[in-house]
Design a protein around this motif. Structure first.
Motif, mmCIF file in Angstrom:
data_model
loop_
_atom_site.group_PDB
_atom_site.id
_atom_site.type_symbol
_atom_site.label_atom_id
_atom_site.label_comp_id
_atom_site.label_asym_id
_atom_site.label_seq_id
_atom_site.Cartn_x
_atom_site.Cartn_y
_atom_site.Cartn_z
ATOM 1 N N ARG A 204 0.842 -1.192 0.000
ATOM 2 C CA ARG A 204 0.000 0.000 0.000
ATOM 3 C C ARG A 204 0.876 1.239 0.000
ATOM 4 N N LEU A 205 0.336 2.323 -0.504
ATOM 5 C CA LEU A 205 1.042 3.597 -0.468
ATOM 6 C C LEU A 205 1.079 4.132 0.960
ATOM 7 N N MET A 206 2.120 4.912 1.253
ATOM 8 C CA MET A 206 2.281 5.517 2.580
ATOM 9 C C MET A 206 2.092 4.478 3.683
ATOM 10 N N ASN A 207 2.765 3.344 3.562
ATOM 11 C CA ASN A 207 2.543 2.243 4.491
ATOM 12 C C ASN A 207 2.952 2.569 5.925
ATOM 13 N N ARG A 208 3.777 3.610 6.134
ATOM 14 C CA ARG A 208 4.147 3.996 7.491
ATOM 15 C C ARG A 208 3.060 4.839 8.155
ATOM 16 N N GLN A 209 2.142 5.393 7.355
ATOM 17 C CA GLN A 209 1.095 6.244 7.909
ATOM 18 C C GLN A 209 -0.320 5.694 7.701
ATOM 19 N N LEU A 210 -0.514 4.801 6.731
ATOM 20 C CA LEU A 210 -1.864 4.363 6.389
ATOM 21 C C LEU A 210 -2.006 2.858 6.509
ATOM 22 N N ASP A 211 -3.233 2.422 6.785
ATOM 23 C CA ASP A 211 -3.526 0.991 6.752
ATOM 24 C C ASP A 211 -3.921 0.600 5.327
ATOM 25 N N GLU A 223 -4.216 7.313 -8.990
ATOM 26 C CA GLU A 223 -4.465 6.797 -10.339
ATOM 27 C C GLU A 223 -5.499 7.655 -11.068
ATOM 28 N N GLY A 224 -6.417 8.255 -10.318
ATOM 29 C CA GLY A 224 -7.402 9.137 -10.933
ATOM 30 C C GLY A 224 -6.784 10.381 -11.535
ATOM 31 N N HIS A 225 -5.572 10.736 -11.104
ATOM 32 C CA HIS A 225 -4.851 11.881 -11.667
ATOM 33 C C HIS A 225 -3.873 11.454 -12.763
ATOM 34 N N GLY A 226 -4.010 10.218 -13.234
ATOM 35 C CA GLY A 226 -3.207 9.777 -14.367
ATOM 36 C C GLY A 226 -1.854 9.204 -14.013
ATOM 37 N N ILE A 227 -1.597 8.904 -12.745
ATOM 38 C CA ILE A 227 -0.322 8.310 -12.325
ATOM 39 C C ILE A 227 -0.528 6.814 -12.145
ATOM 40 N N ASP A 228 0.262 6.018 -12.846
ATOM 41 C CA ASP A 228 0.193 4.557 -12.691
ATOM 42 C C ASP A 228 0.888 4.151 -11.398
ATOM 43 N N VAL A 229 0.297 3.206 -10.674
ATOM 44 C CA VAL A 229 0.852 2.750 -9.396
ATOM 45 C C VAL A 229 1.122 1.255 -9.475
ATOM 46 N N VAL A 230 2.344 0.863 -9.140
ATOM 47 C CA VAL A 230 2.737 -0.547 -9.098
ATOM 48 C C VAL A 230 3.167 -0.859 -7.669
ATOM 49 N N LEU A 231 2.428 -1.762 -7.004
ATOM 50 C CA LEU A 231 2.724 -2.130 -5.620
ATOM 51 C C LEU A 231 3.424 -3.484 -5.563
ATOM 52 N N ASN A 232 3.970 -3.789 -4.379
ATOM 53 C CA ASN A 232 4.664 -5.065 -4.142
ATOM 54 C C ASN A 232 5.760 -5.313 -5.173
ATOM 55 N N ALA A 233 6.462 -4.245 -5.531
ATOM 56 C CA ALA A 233 7.494 -4.385 -6.565
ATOM 57 C C ALA A 233 8.619 -3.392 -6.317
#
Length: 676
Positions: A204-211, A223-233
Motif C-alpha cells: 500500500r502507499l504511505m505504508n508507514r502512515q496508512l492501513d 491513479e485518478g490523476h493519471g499516475i500509474d501505481v505498481v505495488l509489491n514491486a
C-alpha cells in the motif's frame, strides 16, 4: 541555566596573530556564542526562537546551500510550476538582529575540546554551545545502473532545480517509493504531461502512515490523476547504455522510461557528529535535554535520536527546537518525545494521521473503530484499553484537531462515543466544539451574566477587541471569571487558565458531602422512636422535642433565606464587594448545613402529602445545586466544550426552577403546624 564561560587554550592564543583563518570571538560571561550547524527548517526555527525569546548572546547559523533558507515542504509545488522561487523562501526574520549571523559555509570539522569548528575553507569559529541541525539525506538502494544519467533524488532545492530542468525533456518517469516524498515527486513530474509510474515495494502507499483500506483510497486518487501505481514491486536494476532506458522490477516486469527518481527514504546526517566523538547510532543520541554525550553539544530535528526514536518529520523537530531555545534562555523545558502526525493533501485529497498507525504498533492495539462516509471519506481510530492511541482520516475530518489532542492526552473513549463514531464518524456531538467562535450564536458563554456568543460577537463588531473590553461592554467574566478563557479564545488571544478561588478541593468536598446527604434522604429508612422516655437518645430528641423542632425548623428557614440572598450576588451588579467564588462557596456551605439541619428536623422521613412534596422539593433542589457545583468545581477555568457549558447551564436553571415552589410549600407547612 548558568551561562558558560568561553576560554581559549594557550595554543589558540599563541597562534592568533599568525593564523589568519582564526576568527576570534571573546564574548562576555553573559554573552555566549551558539553555533547552529544546518539551515533547514529546524535550524531556522531554533534561531528564530532564540531571537524571539530575547537571547543575549551571539547566534551563528551555518548552511551549506548557496541560498537563503527556504520551505522544503513546498519543493514539489515549485517543481510542478505552481510556485516560484520567491514563494518558497522563508521570511528574513534576522535582518535587524545584530547578534545573528547567517554564514553560507559547510562545516568540515568540529573540535569539542577546543570549542572550535572549521568550515570547508579552513576558517575557524569558536562556540560555547553547538547544535546539530544537519537533517538527513536521501537513502538510495544499491542497485545496478544507479550511476546512469537520468537518475535523480528529490530532497533539497538543488534536486528540485535539476528536476525542473529534466521535466522539460522527460517523457516517462518512474518514481521509486510510495511514501510522502514519492507522492510529491510523482505529482510534481506531471508538469509537462509526462507519463509517471509510481513503484512501491509495500502492499500500500504511505505504508508507514496508512492501513490497507486508507492506502487503497489514496491509490485510487493517485491513479485518478493519471499516475500509474505498481505495488509489491521493488527495483532490481536500471538498464541503459549511457542514460536510463528502463527499470527492471523484482517481480520480473520491465518498465521503459527515461528518468528515475528515488524517494526511498532518508538517513540522518551523522558523520560530522561521529568524527567529533559524539555518540551516534542511527542518529545523534540525545537525552531529555537534547544534549549529546559531549558537554554543550546538542542535536535536534531529523538527525537526532531520542529514546531510540528518529521521527523524520518536521513537527517533532520544530518542537525540539522550541524546547532547546527555552533552555538556552534560562528555562527548564524537557523533551519527552513527540507523537508523529501527518496532515497534508495528496492531489487534493486530505490525509490526516497521528499516533500509533504503523505496522509496528499492530500488536499493541486491542481495538479499532472504522467509519466509511457515504461520500467516500474513511476514518479509523486505534484503541488500547479504550484509550485513543492513533487516528487515520482520509477525506474531510472536522474533528482532526480534537482527535490529535485526544491522542496526545491519551483520552478514554466511552461507549456512547463508540456508537456515535460508528454511525456518524464523530466522537463528539457536532455542536460540542472547543473553540467558542464555532459555537452557535445562542450559546451561553457567561452563565453568571447570561451573555451569549451572539452578544459578544456584536460587541466585537462594535470595537471591543480584547477580553477586558468585552467584559466592560457585556459584563461577561466580571462575576466568577471562569469564562475568561472563553472570551480569550473568541478574540484570538488565549490566556493561561486561572484557578478559581474556592472552587478546588474545598468546594468539591462540600459538593460531594451534600450529594451524599441528599442521597441518604431517599436511601435510609425513617427515624425509629424509643418505647420509653428514659431510652431516648440525644438525636431522637430533635425529632420529638417541640422546642428543638422549632429551633431546627426556623434555622432551616433562616439558612434557606440566607442562601437566596447570597445567590443574588451575581444578579445585582452593585453587590461587587468580595470575590464571587467565596460567595458561591458560602452558598454551598449553607446548602450543606441546611441538609444537616433538615436531617435533625425530620430524620429524613419523607412523610406524606404536603410534607412529602416539601421534602422532595428541598432534596431535589439540593441535588441540582450540588451537581451544578460539581461541574464548577471540576473546572479550572480552562476551555469548556459547548456541551459542558450547556450541562452547567441546565443544572443551574434546574436549581433555580426547583426553588420557586419552596416558599409556598414552606408557608403551607408552617400554617399546618401552628394553625391546624
Amino acid at each position: 541555566m548558568a551561562e558558560p564561560q568561553l576560554s581559549l587554550s594557550k595554543l589558540d592564543l599563541a597562534d592568533e596573530q599568525e593564523n589568519e583563518h582564526i576568527v576570534k570571538f571573546i564574548p562576555s560571561e553573559k554573552q555566549p556564542i551558539i553555533v547552529i550547524v544546518g539551515s533547514g527548517p529546524v535550524g531556522v526555527q531554533l534561531a528564530q526562537q532564540l531571537i524571539e525569546r530575547g537571547f543575549k548572546g551571539t547566534i551563528k547559523l551555518f548552511g551549506d546551500e548557496p541560498w537563503r533558507p527556504y520551505n522544503r515542504i513546498k519543493l514539489s509545488s515549485l517543481v510542478a510550476g505552481e510556485l516560484t522561487f520567491k514563494d518558497i523562501l522563508l521570511p528574513e526574520f534576522h535582518k535587524e538582529q545584530k547578534n545573528f549571523h547567517f554564514i553560507h559555509q559547510r562545516i568540515a570539522e568540529i573540535k569539542p575540546d577546543q570549542k572550535t569548528i572549521l568550515d570547508e575553507r579552513g576558517k575557524a569559529y569558536l562556540f560555547d554551545h553547538l547544535v546539530f541541525c544537519t537533517g538527513s539525506s536521501p537513502w538510495i538502494p544499491n542497485v545496478q545502473g544507479i550511476s546512469l544519467s537520468g537518475v535523480y533524488v528529490f530532497r533539497n532545492l538543488n534536486d528540485a532545480q535539476k528536476l525542473m530542468a529534466r521535466s522539460v525533456r522527460t517523457r516517462k518517469t518512474v518514481v521509486v517509493g510510495g511514501g510522502l516524498l514519492g507522492l510529491e515527486a510523482a505529482k510534481a513530474m506531471q508538469r509537462n504531461n509526462t507519463q509517471v509510474v509510481l513503484v512501491h515495494q509495500s502492499n500500500r502507499l504511505m505504508n508507514r502512515q496508512l492501513d490497507v483500506e486508507a492506502g487503497a483510497i489514496v491509490k485510487r486518487a493517485v491513479e485518478g490523476h493519471g499516475i500509474d501505481v505498481v505495488l509489491n514491486a521493488g527495483v532490481r536494476a536500471i538498464n541503459g547504455s549511457h542514460g536510463v532506458e528502463s527499470v527492471e522490477l523484482r517481480n520480473g516486469k520491465t518498465i521503459k522510461c527515461d528518468t528515475v527518481i528515488f524517494a526511498t527514504g532518508i538517513q540522518p546526517n551523522i558523520e560530522l557528529a561521529r568524527k567529533a566523538g559524539v555518540k551516534v547510532k542511527r542518529g545523534v543520541l540525545v537525552d531529555d535535554h537534547l544534549l549529546t554525550n559531549q558537554n554543550n553539544i546538542y542535536a535536534v530535528g531529523e538527525c537526532a535520536e531520542h529514546n531510540g526514536e528518529i521521527y523524520g518529520l518536521l513537527a517533532p523537530g520544530m518542537e525540539q527546537a522550541a524546547i532547546l531555545a527555552d533552555r538556552f534562555c534560562g528555562g527548564d523545558s524537557h523533551y519527552t518525545g513527540s507523537i508523529s502526525a501527518t496532515q497534508l493533501k495528496i492531489l487534493d485529497l486530505p490525509v490526516f494521521t497521528v499516533g500509533w498507525v504503523g505496522d509496528e504498533f499492530e500488536n499493541l492495539i486491542d481495538q479499532t473503530l472504522v467509519y466509511y462516509s457515504p461520500n467516500g471519506d474513511y476514518r479509523k481510530i486505534f484503541l488500547k484499553r479504550n484509550r485513543i492511541k492513533g487516528i487515520i482520516a482520509v477525506g474531510e475530518c472536522a474533528e482532526k484537531s480534537r482527535l490529535q489532542e485526544a491522542v496526545t492526552k491519551d483520552l478514554r473513549v466511552y461507549p456512547w462515543q463508540v456508537s456515535r463514531f460508528k454511525s456518524e464518524g464523530r466522537l463528539w456531538p457536532e455542536e460540542d466544539t472547543v473553540h467558542v467562535r464555532e459555537w452557535p450564536a445562542t450559546a451561553l458563554v457567561c452563565n453568571c451574566r447570561s451573555v451569549d456568543k451572539g452578544t459578544l460577537v456584536d460587541a466585537q463588531l462594535s470595537g471591543c477587541s480584547s477580553v477586558e473590553q468585552l467584559a466592560q461592554c457585556t459584563g461577561a467574566s466580571t462575576v466568577c471569571g471562569s469564562c475568561k478563557p472563553l472570551l480569550a479564545d473568541l478574540v484570538g488571544t488565549p490566556v493561561e487558565p486561572e484557578p478559581v478561588l474556592a472552587t478546588g478541593r474545598p468546594l468539591m468536598s462540600m459538593v460531594l458531602a451534600s450529594l451524599i446527604l441528599a442521597a441518604l434522604a431517599f436511601l435510609v429508612p425513617g427515624p425509629s422512636y424509643s418505647e420509653s422516655y428514659q431510652t431516648v437518645s440525644w438525636l431522637e430528641q430533635f425529632w420529638t422535642d417541640s422546642l428543638l423542632k422549632q429551633i431546627t425548623g426556623f434555622s432551616l428557614l433562616g439558612l434557606s433565606v440566607a442562601g437566596v440572598l447570597i445567590s443574588l450576588r451575581k444578579r445585582i451588579t452593585r453587590l461587587n464587594f468580595g470575590g464571587f467564588p467565596w460567595w458561591r462557596f458560602i452558598h454551598t456551605v449553607m446548602g450543606f448545613l441546611a441538609l444537616v439541619v433538615l436531617y435533625l428536623h425530620t430524620g429524613f422521613e419523607l412523610g406524606s402529602n404536603l410534607n412529602f412534596y416539601l421534602m422532595s422539593n428541598f432534596v431535589l433542589l439540593a441535588v441540582a445545586g450540588a451537581l451544578a457545583g460539581l461541574v464548577i468545581a471540576s473546572e479550572t477555568s480552562a476551555r469548556m466544550g459547548y456541551m459542558g457549558k450547556r450541562v452547567r447551564q441546565w443544572l443551574t436553571h434546574s436549581h433555580i426552577v426547583l426553588f420557586w415552589p419552596l416558599p409556598m410549600l414552606l408557608g403551607f407547612h408552617v400554617l399546618s403546624v401552628y394553625f391546624f
